[in-house]
Design an enzyme around this catalytic site. Structure first.
Site, short mmCIF file in Angstrom:
data_model
loop_
_atom_site.label_atom_id
_atom_site.label_comp_id
_atom_site.label_asym_id
_atom_site.label_seq_id
_atom_site.Cartn_x
_atom_site.Cartn_y
_atom_site.Cartn_z
N ASP A 109 0.85 -1.18 0.00
CA ASP A 109 0.00 0.00 0.00
C ASP A 109 0.90 1.24 0.00
O ASP A 109 1.16 1.84 1.04
CB ASP A 109 -0.89 -0.03 1.24
CG ASP A 109 -2.10 0.89 1.13
OD1 ASP A 109 -2.40 1.34 0.01
OD2 ASP A 109 -2.75 1.14 2.16
N GLU A 126 -7.51 4.64 -8.76
CA GLU A 126 -8.84 5.06 -8.30
C GLU A 126 -9.50 6.08 -9.22
O GLU A 126 -8.87 7.03 -9.68
CB GLU A 126 -8.72 5.65 -6.89
CG GLU A 126 -10.06 5.87 -6.21
CD GLU A 126 -9.98 5.78 -4.71
OE1 GLU A 126 -10.98 6.09 -4.05
OE2 GLU A 126 -8.94 5.37 -4.17
N LYS A 159 -10.33 1.30 -8.99
CA LYS A 159 -10.86 1.46 -7.63
C LYS A 159 -12.07 2.38 -7.65
O LYS A 159 -12.05 3.47 -8.21
CB LYS A 159 -9.80 2.05 -6.70
CG LYS A 159 -8.75 1.07 -6.26
CD LYS A 159 -7.73 1.72 -5.33
CE LYS A 159 -8.27 1.87 -3.93
NZ LYS A 159 -7.22 2.35 -3.00
N THR A 217 -13.47 -0.10 -2.82
CA THR A 217 -12.73 0.35 -1.66
C THR A 217 -13.65 1.08 -0.68
O THR A 217 -14.84 1.27 -0.94
CB THR A 217 -11.56 1.25 -2.08
OG1 THR A 217 -10.71 1.51 -0.96
CG2 THR A 217 -12.05 2.57 -2.67
N PHE A 245 -11.86 -2.15 5.50
CA PHE A 245 -10.91 -1.46 6.37
C PHE A 245 -11.13 -1.87 7.82
O PHE A 245 -11.85 -1.19 8.56
CB PHE A 245 -11.09 0.06 6.23
CG PHE A 245 -10.60 0.66 4.94
CD1 PHE A 245 -10.32 -0.12 3.82
CD2 PHE A 245 -10.42 2.03 4.82
CE1 PHE A 245 -9.88 0.44 2.63
CE2 PHE A 245 -9.97 2.61 3.64
CZ PHE A 245 -9.70 1.81 2.54
#
Length: 389
Positions: free
Chosen positions: A63, A154, A190, A214, A236
């Site tokens: 990441d 994204e 994303k 996401t 998350f």
């Protein structure tokens, strides 16, 4: 090929390297079910790290948008994919490093050329959007050259409630990659885990463009993404933990009882029970037991060992590299977790999703918080780019 991590990193360093309850959040009071353990063999000449053992049972993504960091870890053979987000792209825009500056300059030139913007004129929104996407693609192309797997890029977070525009921007991003010689099967688009973002993924997946949903904080989002045939979701656990700690006043949990860990395991079990191919790739980690407990920074990672994939930032990769392999015990198992799943496979519609969503305090609050943060980063990047025109 995987190389002994401690040796590789040392070398690279020297080189400078059915009812509403069905989709409502479960109670987090119960601990996760027991899992099978995995034995590891330690070399007599070199200690095997927890990171190496984890990479044997879970695909690992890094990441990070830092080229040097991604390169260093990619060379260990332990990292397969890379994920980026608006923060990383914004950082690239403001970095000052000659490599990133070249990406920014090319993005501005490309945007001007493709939107007929003229020097000295006010910069049209279309031109700025094109520059934002191009910079993300320039960064992604660099990362594609470093990792063997996929790179996530994204779509503008500000479009998360507009399916049509999200699809349009995603197609444009893929077209840019293909112009650069990067096949779409190396890229994950994303999209934020709104109903509209998930429906955009459904359209794109049907076109062969694979998507990463996401900002996933609830089982409802995960189920909708799977039903839309999204390639991958990024729940998350750390931010789910934050919400539950705030609500309950609890300062810490044992890792196996961490609400974020339990939420992710529930998503994973549902996917496996009903045969969904969607990959579960948790991201954004917190210390289950509290930051003051030694070694707690990787609590959630170790509590989800064996899940499909994880994306992990450099500091936590470093922590795992320093731990012995015995710290890693398989906690997620497709067969046993599927057997333990008691969620129905109730087909979601826009109406039923909206009804369930109203009951999801964690999902609603954390999705808004995450989208607001990424919107701020996107707007910061636009300010940087305006100065370059």
């Amino acid at each position: 090929m995987k190389f002994p991590l401690l040796t590789t990193l040392a070398t690279l360093t020297t080189l400078r390297p059915a009812s509403i309850a069905a989709f409502a959040p479960h109670s987090m009071s119960s601990s996760s079910s027991s899992s099978s353990s995995r034995s590891t063999t330690t070399s007599t000449s070199l200690q095997i790290s927890a990171l190496e053992s984890l990479a044997d049972i879970t695909t690992l993504s890094i990441d990070s948008g830092d080229i040097d960091t991604v390169s260093r870890y990619a060379k260990t053979g332990l990292i397969t994919d890379a994920t980026t987000n608006p923060l990383f792209v914004s950082q690239a825009g403001a970095n000052g490093d000659a490599r990133y500056e070249a990406m920014v300059a090319e993005a501005v030139t490309y945007a001007k050329r493709t939107t007929c913007a003229e020097d000295g004129c006010p910069v049209p929104e279309e031109t700025l959007n094109k520059a934002v996407d191009r910079l993300a693609v320039n960064l992604g192309k660099e990362l594609v050259g470093l990792v063997p797997g996929r790179v996530s890029t994204e779509v503008d977070i500000r479009l998360s409630y507009d399916t049509e525009k999200s699809v349009e921007r995603a197609r444009s991003i893929i077209a840019m990659y293909e112009e650069m010689g990067v096949s779409k099967d190396r890229i994950l688009i994303k999209l934020a885990g709104t109903w509209e973002g998930i429906q955009a993924a459904k359209i794109l997946e049907a076109e062969g463009i694979q998507c990463n949903i996401t900002l996933v904080f609830s089982f409802l989002q995960a189920a909708a993404a799977a039903q839309a045939k999204a390639y991958l979701i990024s729940p998350f656990p750390g931010r789910i933990l934050d919400w539950h700690k705030k609500q309950s006043g609890t300062t810490g949990y044992t890792p196996d009882a961490d609400p974020g860990v339990l939420a992710v395991k529930r998503m994973y079990a549902y996917f496996r029970k009903y045969g969904y191919s969607t990959i579960c790739m948790p991201a954004s980690w917190r210390p289950s037991r509290g930051a003051d407990v030694d070694g707690s920074d990787v609590d959630e990672i170790l509590a989800l060992a064996g899940i499909d994939e994880m994306t992990i930032p450099e500091p936590l990769l470093n922590s795992l590299s320093a731990l012995e392999s015995s710290a890693v015990v398989r906690k997620c198992n497709a067969e046993s977790d599927a057997a333990a799943c008691n969620d129905p496979d109730f087909t979601l519609t826009e109406e039923s999703y909206a009804s369930y969503w109203e009951t999801d305090g964690c999902g609603k609050e954390k999705l808004k918080e995450g989208m607001d943060a990424f919107t701020t980063e996107t707007e910061n990047l636009i300010k940087i780019l305006i100065e370059k025109f």
